[in-house]
Design a protein around this motif. Structure first.
Motif, PDB file in Angstrom:
ATOM      1  N   GLU A  34       0.809  -1.223   0.000  1.00 14.83           N
ATOM      2  CA  GLU A  34       0.000   0.000   0.000  1.00 14.83           C
ATOM      3  C   GLU A  34       0.836   1.264   0.000  1.00 14.83           C
ATOM      4  O   GLU A  34       0.545   2.218  -0.723  1.00 14.83           O
ATOM      5  N   ARG A  93      -9.003   6.995  -4.470  1.00 13.70           N
ATOM      6  CA  ARG A  93      -7.998   5.984  -4.147  1.00 13.70           C
ATOM      7  C   ARG A  93      -6.620   6.654  -4.168  1.00 13.70           C
ATOM      8  O   ARG A  93      -6.219   7.221  -5.170  1.00 13.70           O
ATOM      9  N   ALA A 142     -15.360   3.379  -2.900  1.00 18.02           N
ATOM     10  CA  ALA A 142     -14.502   4.528  -2.609  1.00 18.02           C
ATOM     11  C   ALA A 142     -14.804   5.680  -3.549  1.00 18.02           C
ATOM     12  O   ALA A 142     -15.149   5.479  -4.717  1.00 18.02           O
ATOM     13  N   ARG A 175     -12.107   7.341   1.085  1.00 16.31           N
ATOM     14  CA  ARG A 175     -10.866   7.090   0.347  1.00 16.31           C
ATOM     15  C   ARG A 175     -10.335   5.707   0.727  1.00 16.31           C
ATOM     16  O   ARG A 175     -10.437   5.295   1.888  1.00 16.31           O
ATOM     17  N   VAL A 176      -9.782   5.001  -0.232  1.00 22.52           N
ATOM     18  CA  VAL A 176      -9.198   3.686   0.018  1.00 22.52           C
ATOM     19  C   VAL A 176      -7.759   3.672  -0.480  1.00 22.52           C
ATOM     20  O   VAL A 176      -7.491   4.022  -1.628  1.00 22.52           O
ATOM     21  N   ASP A 177      -6.835   3.293   0.391  1.00 15.36           N
ATOM     22  CA  ASP A 177      -5.441   3.054   0.032  1.00 15.36           C
ATOM     23  C   ASP A 177      -5.173   1.572   0.272  1.00 15.36           C
ATOM     24  O   ASP A 177      -5.312   1.092   1.408  1.00 15.36           O
ATOM     25  N   SER A 178      -4.791   0.843  -0.767  1.00 13.02           N
ATOM     26  CA  SER A 178      -4.606  -0.592  -0.612  1.00 13.02           C
ATOM     27  C   SER A 178      -3.496  -1.102  -1.512  1.00 13.02           C
ATOM     28  O   SER A 178      -3.336  -0.631  -2.639  1.00 13.02           O
TER      29      SER A 178
END
Length: 686
Positions: free
Chosen positions: A19, A364, A361, A374-377
């Motif tokens: 990530e 990103r 989301a 927000r999605v951080d992956s």
């Protein structure tokens, strides 16, 4: 005399994975910079590799062989034409020798000066510097002079973070073993076995201040965060601004900001960093440590300030000046860390294939321009959760005008997510975010213990919801079979002109193989679907991937997805707006070779055997430690599930295991057992 202006950065290698590597790459792309990834053998197909413009292999599997090999990383940067290295967080991000080596190689180091890292690299040394600069600190305690009246104390790794090497000691008789175990884990995680003790503040608040400092002497305090909700001394929910500071008022915030700026100035800090404090409920606070890197939880500060902290790291590395004042904070942001782990069973990490990952989301790896998620992956559908690295699947961040709305948005996003693969802490996170105590801002470090893990980790799907999920999986499977039929595909599944008996499907709970199977009887007839054991359920429609049920007059749509896992089981994931359920379909006919010997003790997770405490022929009692596994940098104790005799020992120290591998056979029981497992920081074994 002013320092020479650094050369412009054109290409950045991120000395990290997952990530954080993707997060840095996203900012680099927005800034028009080229990117370089490094990857270990287990990460060869990881999303962060394809997210970069170029990628360089680091041969090996473990962190020591790959992401902790500074020389190999610098060589990769040179080979790929990078002119700067960003360390991310973890691994070598707070290694002064690595920072110096990067600079000596003629590359730009996107981080603080090596001298600042060295000054804060030892927590013992850091506390001495802070005390001399007027920052309030907790006094160190000499382990050799500790007595019962000094308890509880906290053992910490001098060179580390992330909860590794950290132990709470409440019994003076356990001090020696805990010191030894903490030192061993510190050496494994950080290459330095130095540990120290300090007074343990019960139910404190973990407050940290984000700082930015340029090369021209200006230091910003860019908002504070509260990170009090933790497991194993590792944060799982972080938010900005801090509820404690909001409750007490602006004077506390001003004092925290002043202390953070003093701390940064005392060590000549440059770049992005975090000064962490432990506060009590009255607003008294004490210095914990300075993280000379970007923090996992930095997105909540970005959401409330509008800053891109990675961008500012790069701009500062290029010599740019900060403005007169940092931007004001607006609204509230909360971050939840979605982990592949089982909270209800000692936070045991999970690994394996993520069959499908769908996290709703609005953004990103980037800013939120309106209230949203927000999605951080570093994980995508098809990714592998490796036993070699941290089991975090994603960081999910919400931002809204107020805290309650941010909590509701984040809980809703997690609840609606489709996460098909290893077990996760998703239900725990949703329960916390909706809990009245959390919504009231009472979020000290004792939050999980005060409410109880049995309450927080309880699955959101109760027995009724699991029953409905089994019905959905049954109907979806039947419809999928008809879709694949080559003969009379329009005839309903199991159709008979003369009815004799209902068709039956059986399912098991994958987390509890000893629980009774769920049996669903059904029959397709002219009126639709007959469910004789479920009179309150009416089937509205059924398709291979979606089923709509009317339950007590209320219609609910479910999605259903089936996969085959590494144990060749048919696993169903059934999702609705209220809960997600995982089920294992029982085969109609059992392969005798798949049945283990009675009394088999099975590996509850993949990992390696560290030590074995018993031998064949030993008598054991229920709960007795039998052996220790290492998985994802943590030690796990496997206990005897019952009284008996060790009749077989199937493993040796150092052996790599997969889930379900036989560890030992205890006594002569009539059924298989997976044993019980306790997860803790590593301890000295007897």
């Amino acid at each position: 005399m002013t320092s020479p202006t650094p050369a412009p950065i054109t290409s950045v290698l991120v000395a990290n994975r997952g990530e954080i590597a993707r997060r840095v790459f996203a900012t680099c792309a927005r800034m028009g910079l080229s990117t370089v990834a490094v990857f270990s053998d287990p990460d060869a197909d990881a999303p962060h590799v394809t997210a970069a413009d170029r990628a360089v292999r680091l041969p090996g599997e473990t962190s020591a062989q790959t992401y902790l090999d500074g020389a190999a990383i610098i060589a990769a940067a040179v080979a790929a034409g990078a002119d700067a290295i960003h360390p991310g967080y973890g691994f070598l991000s707070e290694n002064a020798a690595f920072a110096s080596a990067v600079i000596d190689a003629g590359l730009t180091w996107i981080g603080p000066p090596p001298e600042s890292i060295a000054a804060m690299g030892s927590k013992v040394n850091a506390k001495e510097i802070m005390a001399g600069s007027g920052v309030p600190v907790l006094g160190d305690l000499d382990p050799a002079t500790l007595g019962p009246s000094d308890l509880p104390v906290l053992i910490k790794a001098s060179a580390g973070g992330g909860g590794r090497g950290m132990r709470i000691v409440r019994d003076i008789g356990a001090l020696s073993d805990e010191l030894t175990g903490a030192a061993r884990e510190a050496a494994s995680a950080f290459g330095d076995d130095t540990v120290f003790c300090e007074p343990y503040v019960e139910r404190g608040h973990h407050i940290e201040v984000q700082i930015l400092a340029d090369t021209h002497g200006r230091v910003w305090a860019v908002g504070e965060r509260e990170c009090s909700i933790q497991r194993r001394h590792q944060k799982i929910i972080e938010e900005a601004p801090a509820p404690l500071v909001e409750r007490i008022g602006g004077d506390l915030r001003a004092r925290l900001y002043d202390a953070a700026r003093q701390a940064a100035t005392a060590i000549g800090y440059v770049g992005a960093g975090t000064v962490e404090f432990l506060a009590d409920g009255t607003g008294r606070f004490y210095f914990l440590e300075t993280n000379t890197r970007l923090q996992v939880e930095h997105p909540v500060t970005e959401a409330t300030t509008g800053l891109d902290l990675v961008e500012w790291q790069i701009r500062i590395a290029e010599g740019e000046r900060l403005g007169d004042e940092p931007p004001p904070t607006t609204g509230h942001a909360i971050e939840a860390r979605l982990y592949a782990e089982d909270p209800a069973h000692g936070w045991a990490p999970q690994s394996g294939t993520v069959f499908s990952l769908d996290l709703p989301a609005d953004s990103r790896f980037g800013p939120l321009t309106r209230p949203g998620v927000r999605v951080d992956s570093g994980i995508e559908s098809g990714s592998e959760i490796s036993v070699f690295y941290d089991p975090m699947i994603a960081k999910v961040i919400s931002w809204a005008p107020d805290r309650r709305r941010a909590s509701a948005m984040l809980a809703g996003a997690l609840a609606r997510a489709r996460v098909h693969g290893p077990g996760t802490n998703r239900d725990l996170l949703v329960t916390i975010l909706r809990h009245p105590q959390f919504l009231g801002g009472d979020t000290d470090t004792g939050f999980i213990d005060a409410i109880g893990l049995d309450v927080l980790a309880r699955p959101r799907a109760d027995t009724v919801a699991v029953r409905h999920a089994a019905i959905v999986a049954t109907l979806a499977a039947a419809q999928a079979n008809r879709d694949r039929a080559s003969v009379q595909p329009r005839v309903p599944s199991g159709w008979r002109n003369l009815f004799s008996q209902h068709a039956v499907k059986r399912f098991a709970d994958p987390a509890d193989d000893t629980a009774a199977d769920i049996e669903v009887r059904y029959r397709f007839d002219r009126a639709g679907v007959d469910l004789p054991d479920d009179p309150t359920v009416t089937v509205i429609d059924a398709h291979p991937f979606a089923v709509t049920l009317e339950i007590d007059g209320v219609r609910t749509r479910f999605t259903a997805d089936r996969y085959t896992d590494t144990q060749r089981r048919s696993v169903w994931f059934v999702d609705s707006d209220s809960a997600s359920v995982t089920l294992v379909a029982r085969p109609r006919f059992v392969d005798p070779s798949a049945v283990g010997a009675p009394g088999s003790l099975l590996a509850p997770m993949p990992g390696s055997v560290i030590r074995i405490a018993v031998a064949v022929g030993d008598e054991v009692t229920q709960g007795q430690p039998l052996l220790w596994l290492e998985a994802m940098k943590m030690e796990h104790t496997v206990h005897a599930p019952s009284d008996g005799v060790v009749t077989e020992l199937a493993v040796i120290a150092g052996q790599q295991l997969a889930v379900g591998d036989v560890l030992a056979v205890i006594g002569d029981r009539a059924h298989d057992a997976s044993g019980s497992i306790e997860q803790s920081d590593p301890k000295e074994t007897p």
